[in-house]
Design a protein around this motif. Structure first.
Motif, mmCIF file in Angstrom:
data_model
loop_
_atom_site.group_PDB
_atom_site.id
_atom_site.type_symbol
_atom_site.label_atom_id
_atom_site.label_comp_id
_atom_site.label_asym_id
_atom_site.label_seq_id
_atom_site.Cartn_x
_atom_site.Cartn_y
_atom_site.Cartn_z
ATOM 1 N N CYS A 1 3.748 -1.326 3.598
ATOM 2 C CA CYS A 1 3.225 0.012 3.329
ATOM 3 C C CYS A 1 4.394 0.982 3.178
ATOM 4 N N ALA A 2 4.329 1.812 2.125
ATOM 5 C CA ALA A 2 5.374 2.812 1.885
ATOM 6 C C ALA A 2 4.759 4.200 1.858
ATOM 7 N N ILE B 1 0.865 -1.184 0.000
ATOM 8 C CA ILE B 1 0.000 0.000 0.000
ATOM 9 C C ILE B 1 0.898 1.229 0.000
ATOM 10 N N VAL B 2 0.590 2.180 -0.867
ATOM 11 C CA VAL B 2 1.392 3.403 -0.961
ATOM 12 C C VAL B 2 0.625 4.545 -0.292
ATOM 13 N N GLY B 3 1.257 5.179 0.706
ATOM 14 C CA GLY B 3 0.619 6.298 1.398
ATOM 15 C C GLY B 3 0.958 6.274 2.874
ATOM 16 N N CYS C 1 6.341 -1.336 7.431
ATOM 17 C CA CYS C 1 6.514 -0.043 6.775
ATOM 18 C C CYS C 1 7.910 0.046 6.165
ATOM 19 N N VAL C 2 7.966 0.559 4.931
ATOM 20 C CA VAL C 2 9.265 0.740 4.270
ATOM 21 C C VAL C 2 9.406 2.204 3.901
ATOM 22 N N ASN C 3 10.583 2.740 4.144
ATOM 23 C CA ASN C 3 10.757 4.174 4.021
ATOM 24 C C ASN C 3 11.023 4.616 2.572
ATOM 25 N N ILE C 4 9.969 4.537 1.746
ATOM 26 C CA ILE C 4 10.060 5.014 0.365
ATOM 27 C C ILE C 4 8.925 6.020 0.180
ATOM 28 N N GLY C 5 9.235 7.191 -0.369
ATOM 29 C CA GLY C 5 8.245 8.251 -0.518
ATOM 30 C C GLY C 5 7.222 7.916 -1.597
ATOM 31 N N VAL C 6 6.040 8.517 -1.484
ATOM 32 C CA VAL C 6 4.958 8.194 -2.415
ATOM 33 C C VAL C 6 5.235 8.677 -3.845
ATOM 34 N N GLY D 1 -2.771 4.986 -2.564
ATOM 35 C CA GLY D 1 -3.773 5.715 -1.785
ATOM 36 C C GLY D 1 -3.978 7.167 -2.200
ATOM 37 N N PRO D 2 -2.922 8.001 -2.213
ATOM 38 C CA PRO D 2 -3.112 9.448 -2.362
ATOM 39 C C PRO D 2 -3.248 9.956 -3.798
ATOM 40 N N ASP D 3 -3.723 11.180 -3.916
ATOM 41 C CA ASP D 3 -3.958 11.786 -5.233
ATOM 42 C C ASP D 3 -2.675 12.188 -5.964
ATOM 43 N N ASP D 4 -1.700 12.722 -5.246
ATOM 44 C CA ASP D 4 -0.507 13.244 -5.932
ATOM 45 C C ASP D 4 0.212 12.203 -6.795
ATOM 46 N N PRO D 5 0.562 11.029 -6.227
ATOM 47 C CA PRO D 5 1.220 10.044 -7.097
ATOM 48 C C PRO D 5 0.335 9.569 -8.249
ATOM 49 N N LEU D 6 -0.957 9.434 -8.015
ATOM 50 C CA LEU D 6 -1.848 8.999 -9.102
ATOM 51 C C LEU D 6 -1.839 10.026 -10.229
#
Ligand code: AMP
Ligand code: GLY
Length: 424
Positions: A30-31, A5-7, A43-48, A69-74
């Motif tokens: 989750c990243a 899961i990204v976010g 949790c893995v420390n990679i930015g979205v 999950g979030p709008d910015d990467p999409l």
């Protein structure tokens, strides 16, 4: 299967909590995640926005499904990057995420396909926008075209406020390049409702309804925020409204995107205003809502992973979505000062209270571990305290009771989340 899961928000915590319940899932990452997500996922420390880092990790760990999950990467093409790397991903491609990423695009789409929404004009130049507000009816709504953390909307009661608003969006660039273009829109009145839906490109299945509280202070006063609390279902979203929306808004939107060569696979979140003249679209989001997800997913009976898979495979028509016949309320605990200035790093206590209590959830929005095993605040919105109940009144009483279990300095919340239901 292995799932990523990204976010890192409350929304992603709710998704992770639900995904972790699927018997199909053996390992969940989750990243970058947060202090609460760490309880259900690694949790893995990679930015979205680090698409190379994310796809590299997914390949290395042989991830079977990634959920963005979030709008910015999409909006920036995260789903495209995963597909290009031969990886299975849930979330719209860039050319479909534009439904949220450009308000001018979504308004033009609605106009072209006769989907009910507020009347509007689009402006690329501040001079033309300023000239327009001189003769327009007040109040009026100004919207930055691009993504602005849900805060790029200004409701202007007077002409002077409207002039000021145009200047701050387009000339002072309050939200950066998101304000290069603005939409100026008719002001609508009515009840607001959020409806989240799953879409597989052609079929749309709507989830139960919810309502957000976007202003920072009680009585809908104060600045716009990412959302201070939610309840589900909305008593104002009746069967009649649902029928109208399915026919005139939901399916037409999915069909319009296909017609435009922008097939949408993922979540469409319809922000609706129930006006005197019927339901109209306030906005589209191309992702789960935050904090709507925190009240919708705890009521969902389906295996969420199965539904994601059906969206990707184009078999959503075979899925029957089911929700409990109950209600949920989420009260956001924020750091005082949000959405402007607030402190971070304040220790949080009382989280353990939730562990063995059925129907009570604490979804972390902005928290982290401080290195000494303590969970500390790490954002403006800190926690989403959620409770389910037989009806909205019970859910609300329980959610507010549970807010008392949590302590951190500068803890701030609204006290009227779900109060509107008393009028229903
Ligand atoms: P949006 O990000 O477009 O949903 O806008 C944020 C909030 O501003 C909405 O939840 C509404 O409360 C309000 N809003 C947006 N557009 C309008 C409109 N045309 N009329 C009245 N209120 C609006
Ligand atoms: N709660 C509103 C949003 O997620 O945009």
């Amino acid at each position: 299967m292995k799932v990523l899961i990204v976010g890192s928000g409350g929304r992603e915590h709710a998704i992770a909590w639900k995904v972790a319940q699927s018997p199909m899932v053996e390992k969940l990452y989750c990243a970058p995640g947060n202090g609460g997500i760490a309880q259900v996922a690694e949790c893995v420390n990679i930015g979205v926005m680090d698409f190379d880092g994310l796809t590299g990790f997914a390949k290395e760990k042989e991830i079977d499904l990634t959920i963005i999950g979030p709008d910015d990467p999409l909006a920036a093409g995260a789903a495209d990057a995963f597909e290009a790397a031969g990886l299975r991903v849930f979330g719209p491609r860039k050319n479909a995420a534009i439904l949220e990423a450009s308000k001018a695009f979504s308004k033009d789409l609605m106009k072209k396909y006769h989907i009910p929404t507020a009347a509007y004009e689009t402006f690329d130049s501040p001079e033309k926008a300023l000239a327009y507000v001189e003769t327009a009816d007040m109040p009026i709504v100004l919207k930055a075209d691009g993504l602005a953390l849900g805060k790029g909307v200004l409701i202007c009661g007077t002409r002077e406020e409207a002039r000021e608003g145009v200047r701050s969006l387009m000339m002072d660039k309050q939200f950066g390049s998101a304000g290069d273009r603005i939409v100026v829109e008719e002001f609508m009145t009515g009840r607001e409702v959020s409806v989240l839906s799953f879409v597989d490109g052609k079929t749309i299945k709507v989830m139960t309804s919810a309502q957000d509280h976007k202003r920072a202070k009680d009585g809908d006063k104060g600045l716009n925020t990412g959302g201070m609390g939610t309840f589900s279902p909305s008593p104002f979203y009746t069967e009649e409204v649902d029928e109208f929306c399915k026919k005139h808004i939901f399916q037409p939107t999915v069909d319009a995107m296909r017609e435009e060569g922008r097939e949408f696979k993922g979540i469409i979140f319809f922000g609706l205003m129930l006006t005197e003249k019927g339901p109209k679209v306030l906005e589209y989001n191309a992702r789960f809502g935050d904090p709507e997800t925190q009240v919708v997913l705890p009521r969902m009976k389906n295996d969420l992973v199965e539904v994601f898979e059906a969206c990707i495979d184009g078999t959503l028509d075979q899925v029957e979505l089911e929700f409990e016949d109950n209600a949920a309320v989420c009260v956001v605990l924020a750091s005082d000062g949000y959405p402007e200035h607030y402190e971070k790093g304040l220790p949080i206590t009382g989280l353990d209270e939730f562990q063995d209590k059925e129907g009570y959830y604490v979804f972390h929005a902005g928290s982290r571990f401080d290195g000494e095993g303590r969970v500390v605040t790490n954002g403006g919105r800190v926690l989403g305290v959620t409770a389910v109940g037989q009806d909205l009144k019970e859910a609300r009483a329980r959610a507010y009771k549970a807010t008392e279990w949590i302590h951190f300095d500068n803890k701030y919340m609204r006290h009227d989340i779900g109060k509107a239901i008393d009028e229903a």
